[in-house]
Structure formats: C-alpha cells, structure tokens
Design an enzyme around this catalytic site. Sequence first.
Site, PDB file in Angstrom:
ATOM      1  N   GLU A   1       0.905  -1.099   0.021  1.00 30.09           N
ATOM      2  CA  GLU A   1      -0.014  -0.055  -0.003  1.00 30.09           C
ATOM      3  C   GLU A   1       0.873   1.351   0.028  1.00 30.09           C
ATOM      4  O   GLU A   1       0.551   2.159  -0.442  1.00 30.09           O
ATOM      5  CB  GLU A   1      -1.059  -0.157   1.273  1.00 30.09           C
ATOM      6  CG  GLU A   1      -1.961   1.022   1.342  1.00 30.09           C
ATOM      7  CD  GLU A   1      -2.996   0.987   2.569  1.00 30.09           C
ATOM      8  OE1 GLU A   1      -3.305   1.921   2.792  1.00 30.09           O
ATOM      9  OE2 GLU A   1      -2.881  -0.011   3.085  1.00 30.09           O
ATOM     10  N   SER A   2       2.001   1.221   0.560  1.00 29.43           N
ATOM     11  CA  SER A   2       2.825   2.440   0.669  1.00 29.43           C
ATOM     12  C   SER A   2       3.465   2.741  -0.775  1.00 29.43           C
ATOM     13  O   SER A   2       4.184   3.820  -0.888  1.00 29.43           O
ATOM     14  CB  SER A   2       4.079   2.107   1.477  1.00 29.43           C
ATOM     15  OG  SER A   2       4.468   1.012   1.118  1.00 29.43           O
TER      16      SER A   2
END
Length: 243
Positions: free
Chosen positions: A43-44
Amino acid sequence: MMSIAAARALSDGTRCFVGIGLPSTAANVARRTHAPDLVLIYESGTLGSKPDVLPSSIGDGILAETADAVIGVPEVFNYWLQPGRIDVGFLGAAQLDRFGNINTTVIGDDYADPAVRLPGAGGAPEIAASCREVFVVVRQSRRSFVERVDFVTSVGHGRGKGDRERLGLRGAGPTLVITDLGIFRPDPDTRELVLSQLHPGVDVEQVREATGWDLTVADDLSTTDAPTAAELSTLRTLKEASS
C-alpha cells in the site's frame, strides 16, 4: 500450516496486493518457493518488492529498497487498484462472517463506545472492492468467525449473491478463506463460506465448534497436503531473519 496453505494459493506471475502480517508472510514464502515471479505490491507504493526479511509495516524501508519501482500512494489506488489491475488482494481480519465480510474497526454494537477499538480500515475496503479476487487469512474461533460482523470494514459478499453487483464493486470478492483449521470457499449460489479442506489432524467437529454459524461442509471435502521440508525451511528462515 495456515501460512503455507496461503502461500500455495498464489500463482507465479500474479500481481498481489499484500497486507502486513500473515498475508505478507504467505506472499513472501510463495515468492521464495513456487512463485519466483510473484509481484508483491504494498500500500505504501512499492511495486515488485523482494524483501529478504518480513517487513514490519507497509512503511518498512526494505520494501522500497528491493522494489522494481516506488510510486505515490494515490497512484497505487487510482491507477493500479481501482481499475482492476491487481489480480489478488491478500487480507487479514479480526472478524469474518459467513459471507466473507471483514471487520477490522470495532468489536461491539456501539461504534462510539465499543468493547474493543481495532486498528481500522487502511486500504482494505478498496482492496476488497477492486481486486479481481480476495484471499483472507484469519485464525479461526467463534470470536473471529461470526454469524454477522459487528462492523463491515470491507465488503465481502454482503448478505449473499448479487450484493457486490448491486453495490457496483468491481472484483469477485473473497474466493478463498484460509484459517488454522482449514480452507473455505464461497458457495456459487449463495456466496456463503463452505468448508472445502481440512488441515492435517483437524476434524469437521473441531471446525464446527470454532464457527459462529451453522457450517456447510463440501461434499468433496479433502485434506490439505502437509507442509514440505522446503516450505517449512523457507518459512523458518524468513521468520528467523525477521526476529
């Protein structure tokens, strides 16, 4: 057994949106064993990460250091996830109900004053909505496997067949739920989770006792293959390197 069964579910070349914890463990075991070209997306904003140790969070520097590319979080969601470019979303859950809906928000009926306030949603609702399919890993008990979740953080199959389509959700939703007792798949007609495999040493009655609804068992119920020496070695190496 749960981590290895989850790893086996991932095919080589799959683009996988990975959650931290058991999903990340399983995905990294898969990449080191039968799926070397598995593409791990966090997700980063890290695409194609190949960590040597298990990351402690989505912000762990090793994900960026070993990635094919690092992009912005909005691009992960707007370009990769929402248009359906991710094959599999791998999620955990605090509560999971009979239709694969996930709760990671609160335990209890009162949102403002819950019995337990959980970490929250993160990107899980978008993952559950837009990935082509979703795999869920969760330790099974009557506290985690409930008739109906206290709060729907991430929609699975809603209240049954047709709910995802009615809500306009792109992906197929949870197609596989892996616990420490067995493997579940949604019934094609009702979308209710059905026990399809037992892990070695587990019987159906154990699973029923750990399920908060009247469990349906597949007619062709099978037993999961025991972990191989190579799978166990890979898992242990990853965990030792991360400790």
